[in-house]
Design an enzyme around this catalytic site. Sequence first.
Site, short mmCIF file in Angstrom:
data_model
loop_
_atom_site.label_atom_id
_atom_site.label_comp_id
_atom_site.label_asym_id
_atom_site.label_seq_id
_atom_site.Cartn_x
_atom_site.Cartn_y
_atom_site.Cartn_z
CE1 TYR A 61 -1.60 0.67 -7.43
CE2 TYR A 61 -2.85 1.24 -5.46
CZ TYR A 61 -2.80 1.02 -6.82
OH TYR A 61 -3.94 1.16 -7.58
CG HIS A 62 -0.69 6.32 -1.24
ND1 HIS A 62 -1.98 6.72 -1.49
CD2 HIS A 62 -0.09 7.38 -0.64
CE1 HIS A 62 -2.16 7.95 -1.06
NE2 HIS A 62 -1.02 8.38 -0.53
CG HIS A 63 4.70 7.41 -1.66
ND1 HIS A 63 4.51 8.74 -1.41
CD2 HIS A 63 5.00 6.84 -0.46
CE1 HIS A 63 4.69 8.98 -0.13
NE2 HIS A 63 4.98 7.84 0.48
CG LEU A 115 -1.77 1.24 1.47
CD1 LEU A 115 -2.66 1.54 0.27
CD2 LEU A 115 -2.61 1.07 2.73
CB VAL A 139 -0.46 9.79 -5.08
CG1 VAL A 139 -0.42 11.28 -4.82
CG2 VAL A 139 -1.61 9.17 -4.30
#
Length: 299
Positions: free
Chosen positions: A167-169, A164, A172
């Site tokens: 993947y988020h960085h 998470l 985004v």
Amino acid sequence: MSATTDPCVAVNGAGLAYREFSCDYPMLEPFYFEFEKKYDPVPMLEWMRDHPIVPIVVVTAYAVLIFGGQHAMRNKPAWNWRKAMALWNLTLSVFSWVGMFRTLPQLVHNLYYTSLRDNLCLDPRVTYGSGSSGLWVQLFVLSKFPELVDTFFIVIHKKPLIFLHWYHHITVLLYCYHSYVTTSPPGIFFVVMNYSVHATMYGYYFLMAVKMRPKWFNPIWITIFQISQMIVGVAVTLAGFYFYKTDPTCKIEKENNTAAFVMYGSYLFLFLQFFFGRYFNKKKGKNSVSATKTKQKSL
């Protein structure tokens, strides 16, 4: 109304007239710097449009460095950069608080005086992307690059790097860059939400780093804030699809809105998974261990 007859109206580098938010509120205007009120986002916007390879190169290097870094650190002792990490988190928290206070009033103003359709369909360079709010929207997008440093501290301290997180960085950064260069109208919704969550989240991380975590604050609330952000994000993208289908003049871009829906939908799933795994399965596991010990004692 033209820029020559109304002191609150100016024209940005794209030749579009916009109204500076702070000018309409005499009590707030003294708290805004002149460079903010007159900020023209177009030069940076044009540079970003001319360099679409930048975010791709950066996220590729990011992925190589974090996994390469984990490999390099596997047989080495963890570093102790707690003070640097504390300063980093404090900086991001302060930045996010300022960004929130600069963009939230603009969003509230827009929602009060214009329709949801206008907020999701009109050119953001006119509605919020220029002047003071425009500066902080642009800084928000650009901040996704230095925020990658978060992972550096995880790697050098040999902390678990969950899917998470990276993947988020990556997603985004790519999404924000694409949204900005395509002048996606709903952007301010996401900006305000993210600034608000990060203001609290990084502030909490700072207090943890300096070993001053407030006992009265349960970190579960940070995850709840994040999940709420994802729910609103999905709702905004669904509204965007509605206006895209029903209003041919709406400036919603199908590809960008689809990417937002997939991104926020996947975040919602992953954050819910993290939420239940961390705050509920953990308790269940403790209860099971406790029950086992009690049973063993009674035998």
